[in-house]
Design a protein around this motif. Structure first.
Motif, PDB file in Angstrom:
ATOM      1  N   CYS A  67       4.781  -1.038  -1.485  1.00 49.79           N
ATOM      2  CA  CYS A  67       4.231   0.107  -1.882  1.00 49.79           C
ATOM      3  C   CYS A  67       4.548   0.407  -3.294  1.00 49.79           C
ATOM      4  CB  CYS A  67       4.141   1.897  -1.278  1.00 49.79           C
ATOM      5  SG  CYS A  67       3.022   1.232   0.836  1.00 49.79           S
ATOM      6  N   CYS A 357      -0.678   2.085  -1.152  1.00 50.04           N
ATOM      7  CA  CYS A 357      -0.348   2.559   0.276  1.00 50.04           C
ATOM      8  C   CYS A 357      -1.219   2.591   1.615  1.00 50.04           C
ATOM      9  CB  CYS A 357      -0.206   4.089  -0.254  1.00 50.04           C
ATOM     10  SG  CYS A 357       1.692   4.878  -1.307  1.00 50.04           S
ATOM     11  N   GLY A 363       2.548   1.273   5.208  1.00 56.29           N
ATOM     12  CA  GLY A 363       2.387   2.545   4.202  1.00 56.29           C
ATOM     13  C   GLY A 363       1.288   3.767   4.886  1.00 56.29           C
TER      14      GLY A 363
END
Length: 376
Positions: A67, A357, A363
């Protein structure tokens, strides 16, 4: 060492929930940032937030290595495959992370790029051995947990004189990210944008097995923030939350170690020595959501420069914007939560991710989609 099932025992979870309910001060809020993406998924998967009193809130942090990698570094990896014709070895999560113009490594592979998913660093090294006429690049990412295996293959490649192998290094450092989170100036509160307040941290699990608990002591002291190193299982997270709540009630700000079955104060000294041998700290590195952070990432030392893909292929620094409307950067800072993103569950799904994400197995948006999407 106890079996995993003992850390998921329903009766003990209810006892811990009751202890937390009895311990909290109803007159105050408790804002606990879980730094690690593994904790975020445990919280969602096991419904831990639902077992907390209303005044205890978990804030999702930047502890997901896929991420936090900025778009420009994905662009660089695509350049390696499309413009330099290398065999690019990478982990599955990275394949679908959106790059500039919604491009991705998966689309580059579909267009003819030789991009291969691997399960370990050794897989990448084997591909280099098996293809001596091709340049092979391993796309290395991760926090301190995954850095030692990368150091091992670099040393092996040097020992074997594999001149067709190099590493695109994107290893980042947890303490620097925690420092950045604590140092970010907060805007004045308003009806629409309240300031981000973090009362305490659940310290990362696997990272701490490598670096130990000692590196967090300066944050607890300097910023007066309690930190508890927490394991990944639901009872680990709940016990760590209780330990943080007790510290806050008592006005303490210490580093405590709930994950003592795996984490020591000093960490893994052998792994740390290996990292110091092969890598040095970069002056600056860009993080998605956090921007440029000083001393926050690693690069190969001069003795191993022949295996540095960034130098070998003269990769440019690329400043690239995130997908318009994607709230992943704000989620990584703890300013917003997945449900605050208007793209979530509409145009952004695991099959069509708008941001990292939603892609990574660590995520926050992927966790929300997996365990809370019925509430969208």
């Amino acid at each position: 060492m106890k079996y995993i099932s003992e850390f998921r025992e329903h009766t003990l979870a209810l006892q811990l929930a009751n202890a937390i309910a009895q311990t909290v001060n109803p007159e105050r809020q408790y804002r606990l940032m879980e730094f690690c993406g593994g904790h975020t998924h445990a919280i969602f998967r096991y419904g831990i937030q639902d077992l907390m009193p209303d005044n205890v809130e978990f804030i999702h942090g930047p502890g997901c290595p896929v991420c936090v990698l900025p778009t420009g570094r994905i662009d660089n990896a695509i350049q390696l495959a499309e413009q330099h014709g290398v065999i690019l070895c990478t982990y599955a999560d990275l394949m679908r992370v959106p790059a500039t113009g919604r491009h991705s490594l998966l689309k580059a592979k579909a267009n003819g790029g030789d991009i291969r998913m691997v399960y370990s660093t050794q897989d990448a090294l084997k591909i280099a051995r098996d293809n001596p006429a091709r340049q092979v690049v391993f796309f290395a990412i991760g926090f301190e947990t995954t850095t030692p295996p990368t150091a091992v293959i670099i040393r092996q490649a040097q020992a074997e004189r594999l001149d067709n192998f190099s590493v695109f290094c994107n290893h980042v450092l947890t303490p620097a990210a925690m420092q950045a989170i604590l140092d970010v100036p907060r805007p004045a509160a308003s009806a629409h944008a309240p300031p981000l307040l973090i009362d305490a941290f659940l310290g990362p699990s696997h990272v701490s097995t490598v670096i130990g608990s000692q590196p967090y002591e300066r944050f607890a002291e300097q910023y007066a923030k309690p930190i508890v190193i927490a394991g990944f299982e639901p009872l680990d997270v709940m016990q760590s939350a209780l330990m943080l709540i007790r510290q806050l009630n008592e006005g303490r700000h210490e580093v405590e170690n709930e994950y003592r079955r795996a984490v020591t104060p000093q960490g893994n000294l052998k792994a740390q020595a290996l990292m110091r041998e092969v890598f040095e700290v970069r002056p600056y590195f860009e993080w998605r959501g956090l921007g440029l952070i000083a001393d926050s990432a690693l690069t190969l030392k001069a003795d191993y420069a022949d295996f540095d893909a960034e130098r070998h292929f003269n990769l440019p620094a690329i400043q690239a914007a995130d997908t318009k409307g994607c709230e992943c950067p704000a989620i990584l800072r703890g300013v917003k939560k997945p449900q605050d993103c208007k793209l979530l569950g509409t145009v952004c799904t695991p099959e069509n991710p708008m941001g990292s994400c939603m892609v990574s197995s660590e995520g926050a948006c992927a966790a929300y989609w997996s365990y809370r999407r019925n509430s969208l």
